[in-house]
Motif scaffolding. Sequence first.
Motif, PDB file in Angstrom:
ATOM      1  N   ASN A  28      -4.938  -2.861  -6.301  1.00 15.81           N
ATOM      2  CA  ASN A  28      -4.458  -3.851  -5.467  1.00 15.81           C
ATOM      3  C   ASN A  28      -4.909  -3.612  -3.995  1.00 15.81           C
ATOM      4  O   ASN A  28      -4.916  -2.214  -3.483  1.00 15.81           O
ATOM      5  N   ASP A  29      -5.087  -4.557  -3.119  1.00 17.71           N
ATOM      6  CA  ASP A  29      -5.362  -4.312  -1.887  1.00 17.71           C
ATOM      7  C   ASP A  29      -4.493  -4.886  -0.996  1.00 17.71           C
ATOM      8  O   ASP A  29      -4.543  -5.355   0.274  1.00 17.71           O
ATOM      9  N   PHE A  30      -3.191  -5.233  -1.449  1.00 21.77           N
ATOM     10  CA  PHE A  30      -1.961  -5.784  -0.748  1.00 21.77           C
ATOM     11  C   PHE A  30      -0.884  -5.063  -1.240  1.00 21.77           C
ATOM     12  O   PHE A  30      -0.784  -4.614  -2.385  1.00 21.77           O
ATOM     13  N   LEU A  31       0.322  -5.208  -0.503  1.00 21.31           N
ATOM     14  CA  LEU A  31       1.820  -4.762  -0.871  1.00 21.31           C
ATOM     15  C   LEU A  31       2.430  -6.075  -1.196  1.00 21.31           C
ATOM     16  O   LEU A  31       2.242  -7.180  -0.882  1.00 21.31           O
ATOM     17  N   LYS A  32       3.283  -6.030  -2.154  1.00 21.09           N
ATOM     18  CA  LYS A  32       4.313  -6.801  -2.430  1.00 21.09           C
ATOM     19  C   LYS A  32       5.454  -6.512  -1.667  1.00 21.09           C
ATOM     20  O   LYS A  32       6.097  -5.429  -2.104  1.00 21.09           O
ATOM     21  N   HIS A  39      23.125 -10.711   2.927  1.00 22.70           N
ATOM     22  CA  HIS A  39      23.427 -12.130   3.160  1.00 22.70           C
ATOM     23  C   HIS A  39      22.116 -12.941   2.956  1.00 22.70           C
ATOM     24  O   HIS A  39      22.275 -14.323   2.996  1.00 22.70           O
ATOM     25  N   GLU A  40      20.875 -12.530   2.797  1.00 21.87           N
ATOM     26  CA  GLU A  40      19.728 -13.174   2.759  1.00 21.87           C
ATOM     27  C   GLU A  40      18.487 -12.255   2.335  1.00 21.87           C
ATOM     28  O   GLU A  40      18.461 -11.206   2.600  1.00 21.87           O
ATOM     29  N   THR A  41      17.469 -12.986   1.805  1.00 16.66           N
ATOM     30  CA  THR A  41      16.172 -12.308   1.479  1.00 16.66           C
ATOM     31  C   THR A  41      15.108 -12.945   2.412  1.00 16.66           C
ATOM     32  O   THR A  41      14.811 -13.798   2.580  1.00 16.66           O
ATOM     33  N   LEU A  42      14.528 -11.810   3.188  1.00 15.25           N
ATOM     34  CA  LEU A  42      13.522 -12.404   4.223  1.00 15.25           C
ATOM     35  C   LEU A  42      12.157 -12.128   3.628  1.00 15.25           C
ATOM     36  O   LEU A  42      11.486 -13.167   3.932  1.00 15.25           O
ATOM     37  N   PHE A  43      11.790 -11.616   2.800  1.00 19.11           N
ATOM     38  CA  PHE A  43      10.647 -11.495   2.028  1.00 19.11           C
ATOM     39  C   PHE A  43      11.028 -11.291   0.401  1.00 19.11           C
ATOM     40  O   PHE A  43      11.775 -10.334   0.160  1.00 19.11           O
ATOM     41  N   ALA A  44      10.296 -12.166  -0.523  1.00 22.22           N
ATOM     42  CA  ALA A  44      10.581 -12.060  -1.845  1.00 22.22           C
ATOM     43  C   ALA A  44       9.067 -11.595  -2.760  1.00 22.22           C
ATOM     44  O   ALA A  44       8.850 -12.952  -3.113  1.00 22.22           O
ATOM     45  N   GLY A  45       8.737 -10.559  -2.445  1.00 20.61           N
ATOM     46  CA  GLY A  45       7.487 -10.411  -3.207  1.00 20.61           C
ATOM     47  C   GLY A  45       6.302 -11.123  -2.494  1.00 20.61           C
ATOM     48  O   GLY A  45       5.079 -11.212  -3.263  1.00 20.61           O
ATOM     49  N   ASN A  46       6.417 -11.336  -1.483  1.00 22.02           N
ATOM     50  CA  ASN A  46       5.172 -11.770  -0.550  1.00 22.02           C
ATOM     51  C   ASN A  46       4.156 -10.787  -0.309  1.00 22.02           C
ATOM     52  O   ASN A  46       4.287  -9.492  -0.359  1.00 22.02           O
ATOM     53  N   LYS A  47       2.839 -10.966  -0.412  1.00 16.69           N
ATOM     54  CA  LYS A  47       1.898 -10.166  -0.328  1.00 16.69           C
ATOM     55  C   LYS A  47       1.509 -10.104   1.537  1.00 16.69           C
ATOM     56  O   LYS A  47       1.234 -10.891   2.154  1.00 16.69           O
ATOM     57  N   VAL A  48       1.594  -8.934   1.633  1.00 11.03           N
ATOM     58  CA  VAL A  48       1.290  -8.336   2.908  1.00 11.03           C
ATOM     59  C   VAL A  48       0.298  -7.258   2.907  1.00 11.03           C
ATOM     60  O   VAL A  48      -0.085  -6.554   2.018  1.00 11.03           O
ATOM     61  N   THR A  49      -0.352  -6.813   4.172  1.00 11.61           N
ATOM     62  CA  THR A  49      -1.064  -6.148   4.172  1.00 11.61           C
ATOM     63  C   THR A  49      -0.775  -4.798   4.629  1.00 11.61           C
ATOM     64  O   THR A  49      -1.206  -3.792   3.880  1.00 11.61           O
ATOM     65  N   GLN A  50       0.172  -4.656   5.474  1.00 10.49           N
ATOM     66  CA  GLN A  50       0.798  -3.307   5.966  1.00 10.49           C
ATOM     67  C   GLN A  50       2.087  -3.689   6.708  1.00 10.49           C
ATOM     68  O   GLN A  50       2.632  -4.657   6.939  1.00 10.49           O
ATOM     69  N   PRO A 100       5.139   2.256  -7.981  1.00 14.54           N
ATOM     70  CA  PRO A 100       3.801   2.714  -8.153  1.00 14.54           C
ATOM     71  C   PRO A 100       2.909   1.283  -8.198  1.00 14.54           C
ATOM     72  O   PRO A 100       1.614   1.653  -8.234  1.00 14.54           O
ATOM     73  N   ASP A 101       3.457   0.145  -8.345  1.00 15.37           N
ATOM     74  CA  ASP A 101       2.762  -1.082  -8.428  1.00 15.37           C
ATOM     75  C   ASP A 101       2.525  -1.816  -7.021  1.00 15.37           C
ATOM     76  O   ASP A 101       2.041  -2.824  -6.980  1.00 15.37           O
ATOM     77  N   SER A 102       2.664  -0.822  -6.007  1.00 14.59           N
ATOM     78  CA  SER A 102       2.556  -1.293  -4.645  1.00 14.59           C
ATOM     79  C   SER A 102       3.563  -2.352  -4.157  1.00 14.59           C
ATOM     80  O   SER A 102       3.131  -3.018  -3.461  1.00 14.59           O
ATOM     81  N   THR A 103       4.704  -2.183  -4.880  1.00 17.01           N
ATOM     82  CA  THR A 103       5.730  -2.908  -4.339  1.00 17.01           C
ATOM     83  C   THR A 103       6.688  -1.916  -3.285  1.00 17.01           C
ATOM     84  O   THR A 103       7.106  -1.156  -3.663  1.00 17.01           O
ATOM     85  N   LEU A 104       6.977  -2.623  -2.150  1.00 17.85           N
ATOM     86  CA  LEU A 104       7.848  -2.224  -1.058  1.00 17.85           C
ATOM     87  C   LEU A 104       8.829  -2.737  -1.097  1.00 17.85           C
ATOM     88  O   LEU A 104       8.990  -3.822  -0.649  1.00 17.85           O
ATOM     89  N   CYS A 105      10.055  -2.008  -1.301  1.00 17.01           N
ATOM     90  CA  CYS A 105      11.516  -2.601  -1.179  1.00 17.01           C
ATOM     91  C   CYS A 105      12.161  -2.071  -0.106  1.00 17.01           C
ATOM     92  O   CYS A 105      12.400  -0.916   0.082  1.00 17.01           O
TER      93      CYS A 105
END
Length: 159
Positions: A28-32, A39-50, A100-105
Amino acid sequence: MFRLNAARTLTKSVNAVAKRTYAEAAANDFLKLQFALPHETLFAGNKVTQVNLPAKSGGLGILANHVPTVEQLSPGVVEIFEGSNTKKYFVSGGFASVQPDSTLCVTSVEAFPLESFSQENVKSLISDASKNLNSSDEKVAATAAIQLEVLEALQAALK
């Protein structure tokens, strides 16, 4: 004897934990990014660079294939890079974990776009909190100390 067997079992399970090195990093060359508030989800699995985080251990820049980690967040700015766009959110604290799968929570009690704050209002709030810092009421003084920590971080981010 029971303790020895338990220790051996624990040692085996600790040694079985997957270890990553640079050569084994995922393709992967992106983060999820998952960025959630109560009360809100701002990003839900969006592909981002950094994503840059204000961690208790210091500022962190998270890229794809980052080593899995869990960090406590300090009051500060979470900066998100989506291609050529950058979004900045001020958080009062929270937690971040890299999988490990490049997901940032990222989880936080509150997060606001940095541009929604004005320096004048922050200065006024700092002045009010400073007055209560030396209160004889311990609860009022403790609340003022927390307010000052967050407001001073916000003031620094707005400069």
